[in-house]
Motif scaffolding. Structure first.
Motif, PDB file in Angstrom:
ATOM      1  N   ALA A 192      28.564   2.864 -25.793  1.00 44.47           N
ATOM      2  CA  ALA A 192      29.131   3.562 -26.956  1.00 44.47           C
ATOM      3  C   ALA A 192      28.302   3.283 -28.209  1.00 44.47           C
ATOM      4  CB  ALA A 192      30.588   3.139 -27.165  1.00 44.47           C
ATOM      5  N   ILE A 193      27.897   2.040 -28.393  1.00 41.17           N
ATOM      6  CA  ILE A 193      27.083   1.683 -29.560  1.00 41.17           C
ATOM      7  C   ILE A 193      25.721   2.366 -29.485  1.00 41.17           C
ATOM      8  CG2 ILE A 193      25.864  -0.236 -30.678  1.00 41.17           C
ATOM      9  CD1 ILE A 193      28.412  -1.947 -29.924  1.00 41.17           C
ATOM     10  N   LEU A 194      25.136   2.419 -28.295  1.00 43.04           N
ATOM     11  CA  LEU A 194      23.850   3.113 -28.138  1.00 43.04           C
ATOM     12  C   LEU A 194      23.988   4.611 -28.397  1.00 43.04           C
ATOM     13  CD1 LEU A 194      22.215   1.314 -25.088  1.00 43.04           C
ATOM     14  CD2 LEU A 194      21.529   1.218 -27.492  1.00 43.04           C
ATOM     15  N   VAL A 195      25.119   5.194 -28.005  1.00 47.68           N
ATOM     16  CA  VAL A 195      25.371   6.609 -28.296  1.00 47.68           C
ATOM     17  C   VAL A 195      25.424   6.813 -29.806  1.00 47.68           C
ATOM     18  CG1 VAL A 195      27.146   8.420 -28.206  1.00 47.68           C
ATOM     19  CG2 VAL A 195      26.446   7.247 -26.105  1.00 47.68           C
ATOM     20  N   LEU A 196      26.109   5.923 -30.509  1.00 43.00           N
ATOM     21  CA  LEU A 196      26.156   6.025 -31.975  1.00 43.00           C
ATOM     22  C   LEU A 196      24.752   5.955 -32.580  1.00 43.00           C
ATOM     23  CD1 LEU A 196      29.249   3.793 -32.831  1.00 43.00           C
ATOM     24  CD2 LEU A 196      28.999   6.237 -33.319  1.00 43.00           C
ATOM     25  N   ILE A 197      23.950   5.020 -32.087  1.00 38.61           N
ATOM     26  CA  ILE A 197      22.588   4.863 -32.600  1.00 38.61           C
ATOM     27  C   ILE A 197      21.749   6.093 -32.282  1.00 38.61           C
ATOM     28  CG2 ILE A 197      20.430   3.555 -32.320  1.00 38.61           C
ATOM     29  CD1 ILE A 197      22.252   1.055 -31.871  1.00 38.61           C
ATOM     30  N   THR A 198      21.801   6.542 -31.036  1.00 39.81           N
ATOM     31  CA  THR A 198      21.009   7.695 -30.594  1.00 39.81           C
ATOM     32  C   THR A 198      21.416   8.958 -31.340  1.00 39.81           C
ATOM     33  OG1 THR A 198      20.778   6.725 -28.401  1.00 39.81           O
ATOM     34  CG2 THR A 198      20.361   9.077 -28.580  1.00 39.81           C
ATOM     35  N   ASN A 199      22.709   9.179 -31.492  1.00 35.74           N
ATOM     36  CA  ASN A 199      23.187  10.404 -32.129  1.00 35.74           C
ATOM     37  C   ASN A 199      22.899  10.426 -33.629  1.00 35.74           C
ATOM     38  OD1 ASN A 199      24.491  12.958 -31.918  1.00 35.74           O
ATOM     39  ND2 ASN A 199      26.281  12.067 -32.892  1.00 35.74           N
ATOM     40  N   ASN A 200      22.691   9.291 -34.219  1.00 35.11           N
ATOM     41  CA  ASN A 200      22.407   9.242 -35.652  1.00 35.11           C
ATOM     42  C   ASN A 200      20.914   9.115 -35.928  1.00 35.11           C
ATOM     43  OD1 ASN A 200      25.059   9.452 -36.915  1.00 35.11           O
ATOM     44  ND2 ASN A 200      25.492   7.637 -35.696  1.00 35.11           N
ATOM     45  N   GLN A 201      20.102   9.454 -34.949  1.00 37.23           N
ATOM     46  CA  GLN A 201      18.648   9.487 -35.052  1.00 37.23           C
ATOM     47  C   GLN A 201      18.030   8.209 -35.612  1.00 37.23           C
ATOM     48  OE1 GLN A 201      20.076  12.743 -36.272  1.00 37.23           O
ATOM     49  NE2 GLN A 201      19.843  13.442 -34.179  1.00 37.23           N
ATOM     50  N   LEU A 202      18.648   7.085 -35.313  1.00 33.01           N
ATOM     51  CA  LEU A 202      18.024   5.824 -35.680  1.00 33.01           C
ATOM     52  C   LEU A 202      16.904   5.563 -34.685  1.00 33.01           C
ATOM     53  CD1 LEU A 202      21.249   3.832 -36.515  1.00 33.01           C
ATOM     54  CD2 LEU A 202      19.604   4.772 -38.121  1.00 33.01           C
ATOM     55  N   PRO A 203      15.871   4.856 -35.083  1.00 33.78           N
ATOM     56  CA  PRO A 203      14.721   4.676 -34.192  1.00 33.78           C
ATOM     57  C   PRO A 203      15.106   3.953 -32.899  1.00 33.78           C
ATOM     58  CG  PRO A 203      14.444   3.413 -36.229  1.00 33.78           C
ATOM     59  CD  PRO A 203      15.710   4.183 -36.363  1.00 33.78           C
ATOM     60  N   LEU A 204      15.014   4.680 -31.812  1.00 32.99           N
ATOM     61  CA  LEU A 204      15.322   4.143 -30.490  1.00 32.99           C
ATOM     62  C   LEU A 204      14.474   4.923 -29.489  1.00 32.99           C
ATOM     63  CD1 LEU A 204      17.413   2.084 -29.293  1.00 32.99           C
ATOM     64  CD2 LEU A 204      18.873   4.030 -28.846  1.00 32.99           C
ATOM     65  N   PRO A 205      13.765   4.250 -28.616  1.00 31.55           N
ATOM     66  CA  PRO A 205      12.955   4.977 -27.626  1.00 31.55           C
ATOM     67  C   PRO A 205      13.816   5.942 -26.805  1.00 31.55           C
ATOM     68  CG  PRO A 205      12.462   2.628 -27.574  1.00 31.55           C
ATOM     69  CD  PRO A 205      13.651   2.811 -28.483  1.00 31.55           C
ATOM     70  N   VAL A 206      13.227   7.058 -26.431  1.00 30.81           N
ATOM     71  CA  VAL A 206      13.932   8.113 -25.709  1.00 30.81           C
ATOM     72  C   VAL A 206      14.587   7.593 -24.428  1.00 30.81           C
ATOM     73  CG1 VAL A 206      13.624  10.307 -24.489  1.00 30.81           C
ATOM     74  CG2 VAL A 206      12.450   9.903 -26.648  1.00 30.81           C
ATOM     75  N   LEU A 207      13.921   6.701 -23.731  1.00 27.47           N
ATOM     76  CA  LEU A 207      14.452   6.202 -22.467  1.00 27.47           C
ATOM     77  C   LEU A 207      15.348   4.973 -22.618  1.00 27.47           C
ATOM     78  CD1 LEU A 207      11.385   6.691 -20.104  1.00 27.47           C
ATOM     79  CD2 LEU A 207      13.449   8.086 -20.280  1.00 27.47           C
ATOM     80  N   ALA A 208      15.630   4.560 -23.841  1.00 27.48           N
ATOM     81  CA  ALA A 208      16.445   3.351 -24.048  1.00 27.48           C
ATOM     82  C   ALA A 208      17.835   3.508 -23.433  1.00 27.48           C
ATOM     83  CB  ALA A 208      16.545   3.023 -25.533  1.00 27.48           C
ATOM     84  N   LEU A 209      18.518   4.601 -23.727  1.00 20.94           N
ATOM     85  CA  LEU A 209      19.882   4.790 -23.227  1.00 20.94           C
ATOM     86  C   LEU A 209      19.928   4.817 -21.698  1.00 20.94           C
ATOM     87  CD1 LEU A 209      22.883   5.172 -23.875  1.00 20.94           C
ATOM     88  CD2 LEU A 209      22.431   7.617 -24.127  1.00 20.94           C
ATOM     89  N   PRO A 210      19.112   5.633 -21.025  1.00 24.87           N
ATOM     90  CA  PRO A 210      19.186   5.618 -19.557  1.00 24.87           C
ATOM     91  C   PRO A 210      18.782   4.278 -18.938  1.00 24.87           C
ATOM     92  CG  PRO A 210      17.483   7.148 -20.311  1.00 24.87           C
ATOM     93  CD  PRO A 210      18.221   6.681 -21.520  1.00 24.87           C
ATOM     94  N   LEU A 211      17.762   3.617 -19.501  1.00 24.38           N
ATOM     95  CA  LEU A 211      17.330   2.331 -18.948  1.00 24.38           C
ATOM     96  C   LEU A 211      18.392   1.249 -19.153  1.00 24.38           C
ATOM     97  CD1 LEU A 211      13.528   2.300 -19.856  1.00 24.38           C
ATOM     98  CD2 LEU A 211      14.592   2.699 -17.612  1.00 24.38           C
TER      99      LEU A 211
END
Length: 171
Positions: free
Chosen positions: A134-153
């Motif tokens: 859930a926290i990673l979804v918040l980070i990803t959805n708010n375009q904070l710097p996170l590698p594209v494959l971070a969530l799936p990995l």
């Protein structure tokens, strides 16, 4: 019969309501709100156990109900939220990651329900794994710097950790 024996179940059902609400929000592409609902489910999950112990009304029924709610709120809801947000871009691989997360969460809960608690959990609890997603979804959805494959990995790593024999202390 003990007075107040159903009170912890009300918190557990609150956990479930927040989990289902997270799913509905994911369908409506409201990812931030969905992620917040998962975190709110975590608050309810924390409170149900605390209240049950305080009232001394822990039961097998409560444990089973808690696991069912946890599977929805911390297994299915985060997996669908992550899939809807960006794992769907990976096609069947993204679907496989979401399914692996849910299945490993279910296995983790089943193992927990049939083992005697020894002071530490075996494997990462599904509540922690779901909250991290859930926290990673918040980070990803708010375009904070996170590698594209971070969530799936991270989801694959958490899936493995949920079914691992890693000892995790209870806080």
């Amino acid at each position: 019969m003990s007075r107040g024996r159903h009170i912890p179940s009300l918190f557990t059902l609150g956990n479930l309501v927040f989990g289902v609400f997270a799913l509905v929000l994911a369908l409506g592409e409201q990812y931030n709100r969905g992620a917040l609902m998962i975190l709110m489910a975590g608050v309810m999950d924390f409170l149900d156990g605390k209240v049950a112990r305080k009232l001394q009304v822990s039961s097998d029924f409560g444990k089973e109900l808690d696991s069912l709610a946890d599977l929805v709120s911390f297994g299915v809801a985060p997996a669908i939220l992550a899939y809807a947000l960006n794992l769907s871009d990976l096609g069947y691989m993204g679907l496989g990651i979401s399914l692996a997360f849910v299945m490993c969460g279910a296995l983790r809960l089943a193992r927990f329900n049939v083992t005697t608690f020894s002071g530490s959990f075996m494997g990462v609890p599904i509540t922690a794994a779901g909250a991290i997603v859930a926290i990673l979804v918040l980070i990803t959805n708010n375009q904070l710097p996170l590698p594209v494959l971070a969530l799936p990995l991270v989801m694959l790593l958490l899936s493995g950790l949920m079914v691992s024999k890693l000892k995790v202390p209870k806080f």
